[in-house]
Design an enzyme around this catalytic site. Structure first.
Site, PDB file in Angstrom:
ATOM      1  CD  GLU A   1     -75.319  81.050-103.878  1.00  0.00           C
ATOM      2  OE1 GLU A   1     -74.284  80.987-103.184  1.00  0.00           O
ATOM      3  OE2 GLU A   1     -75.306  81.399-105.082  1.00  0.00           O
TER       4      GLU A   1
ATOM      5  CE  LYS B   1     -69.648  81.096-107.113  1.00  0.00           C
ATOM      6  NZ  LYS B   1     -69.974  80.729-105.709  1.00  0.00           N
TER       7      LYS B   1
ATOM      8  N   GLY C   1     -75.365  90.383-104.288  1.00  0.00           N
ATOM      9  CA  GLY C   1     -75.651  90.241-102.871  1.00  0.00           C
ATOM     10  C   GLY C   1     -75.994  91.546-102.212  1.00  0.00           C
TER      11      GLY C   1
END
Length: 210
Positions: free
Chosen positions: A50, A140, A189
């Site tokens: 993403e 999410k 991330g």
């Protein structure tokens, strides 16, 4: 894929996350670095990537990742899609799906019209119920690190069919706890940019990729 109903969205994410319980979030990187980190994720076996659209400068990075993913036969999602306008930006950039920080009916309806699978953000049982009433089974949970694994476990009691992607503040050290609590996927991330965490990420991926 052309998704036009919530059931289509469910099938899309069921397939996307069928084998690997990880998603990479590549936020705030220039195009070249975005592609480098996406490639690192793909090489590890993380198929879902993403690129958040937190500002207009992120669009070239999304497009670069989409092009790189296409060469591998992999789609790339657009994150932080919080307005209907950003749904169109994501669609025009070639995103395979969208992710939002919260639950927004207008964003959802625009994604349905665009045929773009959508993963809405939730942080309360009320939002979980609203999502399921619209036929959405994948959500999410954000911010996951603040809510904690116990929240994941608790909310799945009244919503056992909820498929959760835990996002926000996760890394190689705490990801397993969220999966053990019932999250289907954890989104990471900074861990991808940290060589010290990569070997721990591999242990979360089925199969021998070490």
């Amino acid at each position: 894929m052309s998704a036009t109903t919530p059931a289509d969205f469910t099938r899309f994410f069921d397939d996307a996350f069928a084998t690997v319980p990880l998603m990479a979030i590549l936020r705030g990187h220039p195009p070249e670095s975005t592609v480098e980190l996406a490639t690192r994720a793909w090489d590890l076996g993380v198929t879902q990537v993403e690129v958040p659209l937190q500002d207009p400068a992120a669009v070239p990075s999304l497009k670069a990742a989409v092009a790189a993913g296409a060469r591998r036969g992999l789609g790339v999602g657009a994150g932080t899609v919080s307005t209907p306008e950003l749904v169109h930006v994501a669609h025009d950039a070639g995103a395979a799906f969208t992710v939002a920080p919260g639950y927004d009916e207008d964003v959802l309806d625009t994604c349905l019209q665009a045929g773009l699978p959508h993963l809405p953000g939730i942080s309360t049982p009320t939002e979980a119920g609203r999502a399921q009433r619209r036929g959405l089974h994948w959500v999410k949970v954000f911010p996951a690190s603040s809510l904690g694994p116990s929240w994941i476990h608790a909310v799945r009691a009244p919503f056992p069919g909820l498929r959760i992607v835990a996002t926000g503040g996760l890394d190689a050290q705490n990801a397993a706890a969220f999966l053990e609590a019932g999250a289907r996927v954890v989104a990471l991330g900074s861990a991808l940019a940290d060589p010290a965490q990569l070997h721990r990420l591999v242990t979360l991926i089925p199969g021998d990729r070490g």
